[in-house]
Write a protein that holds these residues in place. Structure first.
Motif, PDB file in Angstrom:
ATOM      1  N   PHE A  10       0.815  -1.228   0.000  1.00  0.00           N
ATOM      2  CA  PHE A  10       0.000   0.000   0.000  1.00  0.00           C
ATOM      3  C   PHE A  10       0.843   1.269   0.000  1.00  0.00           C
ATOM      4  CE2 PHE A  10      -2.261  -3.202   2.711  1.00  0.00           C
ATOM      5  CZ  PHE A  10      -3.099  -3.684   1.716  1.00  0.00           C
ATOM      6  N   GLY A  11       2.039   1.187  -0.566  1.00  0.00           N
ATOM      7  CA  GLY A  11       2.842   2.382  -0.805  1.00  0.00           C
ATOM      8  C   GLY A  11       3.215   3.135   0.454  1.00  0.00           C
ATOM      9  N   HIS A  12       3.210   4.467   0.367  1.00  0.00           N
ATOM     10  CA  HIS A  12       3.645   5.297   1.490  1.00  0.00           C
ATOM     11  C   HIS A  12       2.695   5.192   2.670  1.00  0.00           C
ATOM     12  CE1 HIS A  12       7.084   7.152  -0.471  1.00  0.00           C
ATOM     13  NE2 HIS A  12       6.348   7.315  -1.545  1.00  0.00           N
ATOM     14  N   THR A  13       1.451   4.783   2.425  1.00  0.00           N
ATOM     15  CA  THR A  13       0.514   4.575   3.525  1.00  0.00           C
ATOM     16  C   THR A  13       1.027   3.495   4.460  1.00  0.00           C
ATOM     17  OG1 THR A  13      -1.371   5.207   2.143  1.00  0.00           O
ATOM     18  CG2 THR A  13      -1.847   3.891   4.101  1.00  0.00           C
ATOM     19  N   GLY A  14       1.442   2.363   3.884  1.00  0.00           N
ATOM     20  CA  GLY A  14       1.985   1.293   4.696  1.00  0.00           C
ATOM     21  C   GLY A  14       3.262   1.701   5.400  1.00  0.00           C
ATOM     22  N   GLU A  15       4.105   2.472   4.707  1.00  0.00           N
ATOM     23  CA  GLU A  15       5.349   2.926   5.317  1.00  0.00           C
ATOM     24  C   GLU A  15       5.079   3.820   6.519  1.00  0.00           C
ATOM     25  OE1 GLU A  15       9.574   5.150   4.240  1.00  0.00           O
ATOM     26  OE2 GLU A  15       7.994   5.054   2.733  1.00  0.00           O
ATOM     27  N   ASP A  16       4.132   4.743   6.375  1.00  0.00           N
ATOM     28  CA  ASP A  16       3.809   5.641   7.489  1.00  0.00           C
ATOM     29  C   ASP A  16       3.290   4.859   8.691  1.00  0.00           C
ATOM     30  OD1 ASP A  16       4.549   7.752   5.888  1.00  0.00           O
ATOM     31  OD2 ASP A  16       2.502   8.332   5.361  1.00  0.00           O
ATOM     32  N   ALA A  17       2.422   3.873   8.426  1.00  0.00           N
ATOM     33  CA  ALA A  17       1.869   3.076   9.521  1.00  0.00           C
ATOM     34  C   ALA A  17       2.964   2.264  10.208  1.00  0.00           C
ATOM     35  CB  ALA A  17       0.777   2.148   8.984  1.00  0.00           C
ATOM     36  N   ARG A  25      -5.150   0.726   8.302  1.00  0.00           N
ATOM     37  CA  ARG A  25      -5.708  -0.134   9.347  1.00  0.00           C
ATOM     38  C   ARG A  25      -5.227  -1.579   9.176  1.00  0.00           C
ATOM     39  NH1 ARG A  25     -12.036  -1.947   9.786  1.00  0.00           N
ATOM     40  NH2 ARG A  25     -11.658  -3.778  11.114  1.00  0.00           N
ATOM     41  N   ILE A  26      -5.171  -2.044   7.940  1.00  0.00           N
ATOM     42  CA  ILE A  26      -4.701  -3.412   7.680  1.00  0.00           C
ATOM     43  C   ILE A  26      -3.270  -3.592   8.175  1.00  0.00           C
ATOM     44  CG2 ILE A  26      -4.059  -5.027   5.845  1.00  0.00           C
ATOM     45  CD1 ILE A  26      -6.532  -4.064   4.302  1.00  0.00           C
ATOM     46  N   VAL A  27      -2.389  -2.654   7.849  1.00  0.00           N
ATOM     47  CA  VAL A  27      -0.986  -2.756   8.253  1.00  0.00           C
ATOM     48  C   VAL A  27      -0.855  -2.691   9.770  1.00  0.00           C
ATOM     49  CG1 VAL A  27       1.280  -1.652   8.118  1.00  0.00           C
ATOM     50  CG2 VAL A  27      -0.135  -1.851   6.062  1.00  0.00           C
ATOM     51  N   ARG A  28      -1.567  -1.774  10.401  1.00  0.00           N
ATOM     52  CA  ARG A  28      -1.498  -1.647  11.857  1.00  0.00           C
ATOM     53  C   ARG A  28      -2.012  -2.908  12.553  1.00  0.00           C
ATOM     54  NH1 ARG A  28      -0.690   3.337  14.170  1.00  0.00           N
ATOM     55  NH2 ARG A  28      -0.421   5.089  12.730  1.00  0.00           N
ATOM     56  N   ASP A  29      -3.138  -3.418  12.079  1.00  0.00           N
ATOM     57  CA  ASP A  29      -3.703  -4.633  12.680  1.00  0.00           C
ATOM     58  C   ASP A  29      -2.738  -5.804  12.561  1.00  0.00           C
ATOM     59  OD1 ASP A  29      -6.015  -3.298  13.338  1.00  0.00           O
ATOM     60  OD2 ASP A  29      -7.244  -4.183  11.743  1.00  0.00           O
ATOM     61  N   LEU A  30      -2.135  -5.966  11.388  1.00  0.00           N
ATOM     62  CA  LEU A  30      -1.213  -7.076  11.180  1.00  0.00           C
ATOM     63  C   LEU A  30       0.006  -6.950  12.078  1.00  0.00           C
ATOM     64  CD1 LEU A  30      -1.323  -7.534   7.294  1.00  0.00           C
ATOM     65  CD2 LEU A  30      -2.306  -9.052   9.030  1.00  0.00           C
ATOM     66  N   TYR A  31       0.544  -5.746  12.186  1.00  0.00           N
ATOM     67  CA  TYR A  31       1.713  -5.556  13.057  1.00  0.00           C
ATOM     68  C   TYR A  31       1.370  -5.947  14.492  1.00  0.00           C
ATOM     69  CZ  TYR A  31       5.611  -3.502  15.539  1.00  0.00           C
ATOM     70  OH  TYR A  31       6.690  -3.337  16.354  1.00  0.00           O
ATOM     71  N   ASP A  32       0.247  -5.448  14.985  1.00  0.00           N
ATOM     72  CA  ASP A  32      -0.141  -5.745  16.363  1.00  0.00           C
ATOM     73  C   ASP A  32      -0.327  -7.248  16.575  1.00  0.00           C
ATOM     74  OD1 ASP A  32      -0.085  -3.064  17.010  1.00  0.00           O
ATOM     75  OD2 ASP A  32      -2.242  -2.765  16.742  1.00  0.00           O
ATOM     76  N   ALA A  33      -0.938  -7.908  15.609  1.00  0.00           N
ATOM     77  CA  ALA A  33      -1.193  -9.343  15.741  1.00  0.00           C
ATOM     78  C   ALA A  33       0.110 -10.136  15.765  1.00  0.00           C
ATOM     79  CB  ALA A  33      -2.082  -9.816  14.598  1.00  0.00           C
ATOM     80  N   TYR A  34       1.032  -9.822  14.870  1.00  0.00           N
ATOM     81  CA  TYR A  34       2.299 -10.560  14.814  1.00  0.00           C
ATOM     82  C   TYR A  34       3.182 -10.255  16.022  1.00  0.00           C
ATOM     83  CZ  TYR A  34       1.071 -11.273   9.885  1.00  0.00           C
ATOM     84  OH  TYR A  34       0.434 -11.612   8.721  1.00  0.00           O
TER      85      TYR A  34
END
Length: 406
Positions: free
Chosen positions: A116-123, A343-352
């Motif tokens: 998701f480009g810079h969105t994922g990087e920022d998250a 939200r997808i990136v943040r959720d995945l980080y928290d879960a892992y």
């Protein structure tokens, strides 16, 4: 006399490599010593390793501006990267530099981008704030020096010094003479590797790397307009407020008054690329003529970038970027998708991070006993390598509801 004939003295055809170009025969070598190829230069070998890597293939399903399933014809990180490489080679050829090195740096420059480009990087940067943050350029270095695992004798791709230097410094020096970061703290992955293999972070990169850097600007300045027009978020009439685009459009419409909007847009794109490329070549050639560099060391020590836009084009390009941020990158439709992707990136980080066992085999081993810093970086490595499609798939596996990015 045509513009092409005027630029003939600069040279679009083949000419011998200039003395200030990076010479593959004088490469500073690799971190791990290897027997050189009898059929390829070190830079050609780097390019080939980059193209055959897993990270390169993953770019196919990583966002440029629009997520992949919004349409088959929008650019992805892969198509953008190929376009950057083409422009970088053209610039290097005209300036009598090593085309293979320019191409290698262009092909590898986006390896560290998240889904998701810079969105994922920022998250991810926000999630990693307590452990040194996340920087896509530093992540690209981690990919090619550590995370790619293809060879029996070493991790990474074991690229040449020149390609690694170009990857890390293509946008300019990272530190001052005392080792302090020029734009905040130096990302830890870059600092760690530089202690082992000095990339001279306080000096400017080669002309080939500079060609790759400005080719990146030319590519997305132009092709993001194309994608914006295709998405219906931009119109040709809106581009009338951008002096550079408006001037080109006026010429196209004067010559082809009955041309349909789609072809008019394509004419705008190709002419804009040509104008920007020719401006860079003329500007760089004038700087080279004025400083008369006798070797690549003169380029490293110049104290300023050489492959740049002219002052007039730089101002025009800045106005164009402001237009794109205002009307495309910050468009409500794009921002809505960005919020869901974040939200997808943040959720995945928290879960892992909470349970590394949620990551696949090969990534989770030992993390249940690891320090938080080590665990966080491993989670970031795994997440950053994901494609958009895999990130969505993983979110659906782990959560009851996944945002619809369409």
């Amino acid at each position: 006399m045509t513009r092409a004939r005027q630029l003939g003295d600069i040279g679009f055809g083949y000419r011998p490599r200039a003395p200030y170009a990076s010479d593959p025969a004088r490469s500073r070598g690799r971190f791990y010593d290897e027997v050189e190829s009898p059929t390829r230069t070190p830079f050609q070998r780097d390019r080939d390793r980059i193209i055959h890597s897993t990270a390169f293939r993953r770019l196919k399903h990583k966002t440029q501006v629009f997520v992949a399933h919004e349409g088959d014809h929008f650019r992805t990180r892969l198509t953008h990267t190929i376009e950057v490489a083409q422009i970088a080679r053209a610039l290097a050829r005209a300036l009598r530099c090593d085309e293979d090195l320019a191409e290698a740096v262009a092909l590898v420059h986006d390896f560290g981008h998240t889904p998701f480009g810079h969105t994922g990087e920022d998250a991810l940067n926000d999630k990693m704030a307590a452990w040194g943050g996340f920087d896509h350029n530093a992540q690209s270095l981690r990919v090619v020096t550590k995370l790619e695992r293809r060879y029996a004798e070493f991790d990474g791709l074991n690229l040449s010094w020149e390609t690694l230097e170009g990857l890390v410094k293509h946008n300019g020096p990272l530190t001052d003479g005392q080792g302090n970061g020029l734009e905040g703290p130096l990302p830890q992955p870059i600092r760690d590797f530089n202690e082992l293999f000095d990339l001279e972070l306080d000096r400017f990169a080669s002309l080939e790397a500079q060609c790759a850097a400005i080719a990146d600007d030319i590519a997305y300045d132009t092709h993001d307009i194309d994608d914006g027009l295709r998405a219906g978020l931009l119109t040709l009439d809106m581009l009338e407020e951008v002096p550079l685009s408006a001037q080109i459009l006026a010429g196209v419409r004067a010559r082809y008054p009955a041309l349909d909007a789609v072809r008019t847009g394509h004419e705008l794109m190709r002419r804009q690329i040509t104008i920007m490329v020719e401006d860079v070549i003329a500007t760089a050639a004038a700087k080279i003529a004025a400083m008369r560099p006798q070797g690549v060391a003169d380029i490293h020590g110049a104290g300023h970038a050489i492959v740049t836009f002219s002052a007039e084009m730089a101002a025009a390009e800045k106005t164009l970027k402001a237009f794109l941020y205002r009307n495309l990158y910050r468009h409500p439709d794009v921002m809505r998708v960005r919020a869901d992707a974040e939200r997808i990136v943040r959720d995945l980080y928290d879960a892992y991070f909470a349970d590394p066992r949620a990551m696949p085999e090969g990534w989770r081993e030992g993390l249940d006993r690891a320090e938080d810093k080590v665990k966080a970086r491993s989670v970031a490595d795994f997440l950053a390598g994901m494609t958009d499609t895999y990130a969505v798939k993983e979110h659906r596996r782990l959560f009851d509801h996944t945002p619809d990015l369409s």
